[in-house]
Scaffold this motif. Structure first.
Motif, PDB file in Angstrom:
ATOM      1  N   ARG A  97      12.900   3.185  -1.043  1.00  0.00           N
ATOM      2  CA  ARG A  97      13.077   2.559  -2.479  1.00  0.00           C
ATOM      3  C   ARG A  97      13.816   3.483  -3.102  1.00  0.00           C
ATOM      4  N   THR A  98      14.879   2.695  -3.878  1.00  0.00           N
ATOM      5  CA  THR A  98      15.847   3.370  -4.605  1.00  0.00           C
ATOM      6  C   THR A  98      15.592   3.834  -5.939  1.00  0.00           C
ATOM      7  N   PHE A  99      15.829   5.119  -6.128  1.00  0.00           N
ATOM      8  CA  PHE A  99      15.658   5.755  -7.454  1.00  0.00           C
ATOM      9  C   PHE A  99      16.847   6.360  -7.980  1.00  0.00           C
ATOM     10  N   SER A 126       0.910  -1.412   0.053  1.00  0.00           N
ATOM     11  CA  SER A 126      -0.132   0.010  -0.005  1.00  0.00           C
ATOM     12  C   SER A 126       0.801   1.226   0.028  1.00  0.00           C
ATOM     13  N   CYS A 127       2.096   1.109   0.234  1.00  0.00           N
ATOM     14  CA  CYS A 127       3.106   2.276   0.064  1.00  0.00           C
ATOM     15  C   CYS A 127       2.891   2.884  -1.371  1.00  0.00           C
ATOM     16  N   SER A 128       3.034   4.224  -1.433  1.00  0.00           N
ATOM     17  CA  SER A 128       3.216   5.079  -2.599  1.00  0.00           C
ATOM     18  C   SER A 128       4.577   5.873  -2.500  1.00  0.00           C
ATOM     19  N   TYR A 129       5.101   6.099  -3.688  1.00  0.00           N
ATOM     20  CA  TYR A 129       6.487   6.861  -3.680  1.00  0.00           C
ATOM     21  C   TYR A 129       6.184   8.042  -4.664  1.00  0.00           C
ATOM     22  N   GLY A 149      12.391  14.048 -12.546  1.00  0.00           N
ATOM     23  CA  GLY A 149      13.609  13.564 -12.922  1.00  0.00           C
ATOM     24  C   GLY A 149      14.222  12.226 -12.494  1.00  0.00           C
ATOM     25  N   TYR A 150      13.743  12.160 -11.441  1.00  0.00           N
ATOM     26  CA  TYR A 150      13.981  10.874 -10.692  1.00  0.00           C
ATOM     27  C   TYR A 150      13.552   9.596 -11.402  1.00  0.00           C
ATOM     28  N   THR A 151      14.468   8.452 -11.563  1.00  0.00           N
ATOM     29  CA  THR A 151      13.959   7.165 -12.430  1.00  0.00           C
ATOM     30  C   THR A 151      14.089   5.932 -11.910  1.00  0.00           C
ATOM     31  N   LYS A 152      13.485   5.082 -12.236  1.00  0.00           N
ATOM     32  CA  LYS A 152      13.476   3.496 -11.620  1.00  0.00           C
ATOM     33  C   LYS A 152      14.428   2.840 -11.873  1.00  0.00           C
ATOM     34  N   GLU A 153      15.274   3.230 -13.030  1.00  0.00           N
ATOM     35  CA  GLU A 153      16.378   2.698 -13.710  1.00  0.00           C
ATOM     36  C   GLU A 153      17.673   3.810 -13.803  1.00  0.00           C
ATOM     37  N   HIS A 154      18.859   3.266 -13.750  1.00  0.00           N
ATOM     38  CA  HIS A 154      19.907   4.312 -14.065  1.00  0.00           C
ATOM     39  C   HIS A 154      19.712   5.012 -15.186  1.00  0.00           C
ATOM     40  N   HIS A 155      20.148   6.199 -15.204  1.00  0.00           N
ATOM     41  CA  HIS A 155      19.804   7.094 -16.487  1.00  0.00           C
ATOM     42  C   HIS A 155      20.869   6.764 -17.589  1.00  0.00           C
ATOM     43  N   VAL A 170      29.182  14.163 -15.102  1.00  0.00           N
ATOM     44  CA  VAL A 170      27.928  14.082 -14.725  1.00  0.00           C
ATOM     45  C   VAL A 170      27.563  12.695 -14.441  1.00  0.00           C
ATOM     46  N   ALA A 171      26.547  12.399 -13.493  1.00  0.00           N
ATOM     47  CA  ALA A 171      26.533  11.052 -12.947  1.00  0.00           C
ATOM     48  C   ALA A 171      25.141  10.742 -12.848  1.00  0.00           C
ATOM     49  N   SER A 172      24.863   9.559 -12.705  1.00  0.00           N
ATOM     50  CA  SER A 172      23.509   8.772 -12.544  1.00  0.00           C
ATOM     51  C   SER A 172      23.769   8.437 -11.018  1.00  0.00           C
ATOM     52  N   ILE A 173      22.961   8.556 -10.148  1.00  0.00           N
ATOM     53  CA  ILE A 173      23.191   8.396  -8.682  1.00  0.00           C
ATOM     54  C   ILE A 173      22.171   7.929  -7.980  1.00  0.00           C
ATOM     55  N   PRO A 174      22.132   6.717  -7.313  1.00  0.00           N
ATOM     56  CA  PRO A 174      21.016   6.123  -6.532  1.00  0.00           C
ATOM     57  C   PRO A 174      20.728   6.940  -5.390  1.00  0.00           C
ATOM     58  N   GLN A 175      19.303   7.062  -5.105  1.00  0.00           N
ATOM     59  CA  GLN A 175      18.816   7.892  -3.922  1.00  0.00           C
ATOM     60  C   GLN A 175      17.746   7.221  -3.580  1.00  0.00           C
ATOM     61  N   ASN A 176      17.849   7.175  -2.121  1.00  0.00           N
ATOM     62  CA  ASN A 176      16.454   6.443  -1.286  1.00  0.00           C
ATOM     63  C   ASN A 176      15.421   7.408  -1.510  1.00  0.00           C
ATOM     64  N   VAL A 177      14.247   7.155  -1.637  1.00  0.00           N
ATOM     65  CA  VAL A 177      13.054   7.854  -1.535  1.00  0.00           C
ATOM     66  C   VAL A 177      12.308   7.161  -0.665  1.00  0.00           C
ATOM     67  N   TYR A 178      11.567   7.647   0.428  1.00  0.00           N
ATOM     68  CA  TYR A 178      10.841   6.998   1.481  1.00  0.00           C
ATOM     69  C   TYR A 178       9.262   7.276   0.968  1.00  0.00           C
ATOM     70  N   ASN A 179       8.519   6.229   1.416  1.00  0.00           N
ATOM     71  CA  ASN A 179       7.115   6.226   1.047  1.00  0.00           C
ATOM     72  C   ASN A 179       6.167   7.151   1.819  1.00  0.00           C
ATOM     73  N   ASP A 180       5.253   7.429   1.095  1.00  0.00           N
ATOM     74  CA  ASP A 180       3.870   8.187   1.527  1.00  0.00           C
ATOM     75  C   ASP A 180       2.815   7.250   2.000  1.00  0.00           C
ATOM     76  N   GLY A 181       1.855   7.698   2.403  1.00  0.00           N
ATOM     77  CA  GLY A 181       0.573   6.917   2.726  1.00  0.00           C
ATOM     78  C   GLY A 181       0.782   6.261   4.085  1.00  0.00           C
ATOM     79  N   PHE A 182       0.241   5.027   3.966  1.00  0.00           N
ATOM     80  CA  PHE A 182       0.411   4.210   5.285  1.00  0.00           C
ATOM     81  C   PHE A 182       1.642   3.834   5.841  1.00  0.00           C
ATOM     82  N   PHE A 183       1.928   4.177   7.048  1.00  0.00           N
ATOM     83  CA  PHE A 183       3.437   4.057   7.401  1.00  0.00           C
ATOM     84  C   PHE A 183       4.483   5.122   6.747  1.00  0.00           C
ATOM     85  N   ALA A 184       4.021   6.368   6.324  1.00  0.00           N
ATOM     86  CA  ALA A 184       4.919   6.928   5.838  1.00  0.00           C
ATOM     87  C   ALA A 184       6.421   7.127   6.443  1.00  0.00           C
TER      88      ALA A 184
END
Length: 245
Positions: free
Chosen positions: A105-107, A25-28, A33-39, A86-100
């Motif tokens: 998740r890595t973007f 039920s988590c939403s991100y 500009g953030y993507t699910k895979e490396h740029h 220039v670089a493609s860099i992993p960055q943690n993004v935390y969930n919204d919603g339930f248990f925000a």
């Protein structure tokens, strides 16, 4: 299977189902500009040209690790005539919603160390007693700051006249840097003791000599704040608190 074992199994199943529900039920909502895979290389060219229409990016990439073993994909580039990356860099993004905020998740985001390259050239050419903290994690830090340290040689407390000179140098560096930088703010530090929470067991607090006083700005009030913090830091050596290197 006994009643107690059945209850334990049932409780475990309920817990697993509840956890699965929480995760699914988590939403991100990552920043633009953030993507699910490396740029890709094409992404990086577009990014570089959004800064400078004449920017160029080498097609060959490499993988580097920062001090935390986080892997980046980097490309050599020239932006505004400055050799940088220039670089493609992993960055943690935390969930919204339930248990925000409980699940990450890595973007992947895009960044450049152009500002680092600019600052390195400024201090190398004109201010050899200043050093730029030069680690991958700082070069591409998401909080957009550079850390520039004054090298005082012998570890000692500076006089008021010397501190004035340090402030003048920092202000000159900052003025030159801001005229050509993109978005990373320069933060200037001078070696000085500081108090930390005790991890050694003797008392509640201790003093570390390998710390810094921060120059927070260049207004008169900010200069006086720096003087105060700097002198209070050195006074800690006579405070009776344990002192560590």
């Amino acid at each position: 299977m006994g009643i107690i074992d059945k209850l334990k199994r049932k409780t475990l199943i309920i817990m697993i189902m509840a956890m699965s529900l929480c995760i699914t039920s988590c939403s991100y909502n990552p920043p633009e500009g953030y993507t699910k895979e490396h740029h890709t290389y094409e992404d990086m060219v577009e990014y570089a040209k959004s800064i400078d229409s004449k920017a160029t990016v080498e097609e060959t990439s490499s993988v580097v690790k920062d001090e935390y073993d986080i892997e980046y994909i980097v490309w050599d580039a020239v932006i505004r005539g400055v050799n940088c990356r220039v670089a493609s860099i992993p960055q943690n993004v935390y969930n919204d919603g339930f248990f925000a905020g409980e699940f990450a998740r890595t973007f992947y985001r895009m960044d450049t160390d152009y500002d680092y390259s600019v600052m390195q050239k400024i201090i190398a050419d004109k201010y050899p007693t200043w050093n730029l903290i030069d680690e991958e994690g700082h070069r591409f830090h998401p909080n957009n700051f550079l850390l520039v340290k004054k090298n005082i040689g012998e570890y000692r407390m500076l006089s008021d006249d010397e501190l004035e000179q340090v402030l003048e140098e920092a202000q000159s560096i900052n003025k030159e840097y801001e005229a050509v930088s993109l978005n990373k703010q320069a933060s200037f530090v001078v070696p000085a003791p500081a108090k930390y929470w005790n991890h050694h067991g003797e008392q509640k607090s201790f003093v570390r000599k390998d710390s810094h006083a921060y120059i927070v700005g260049f207004s008169e009030d900010e200069k006086q704040e720096f003087f105060k913090d700097y002198k209070e830091g050195w006074a800690l050596l006579d405070s009776g608190l344990p002192v560590y290197e």
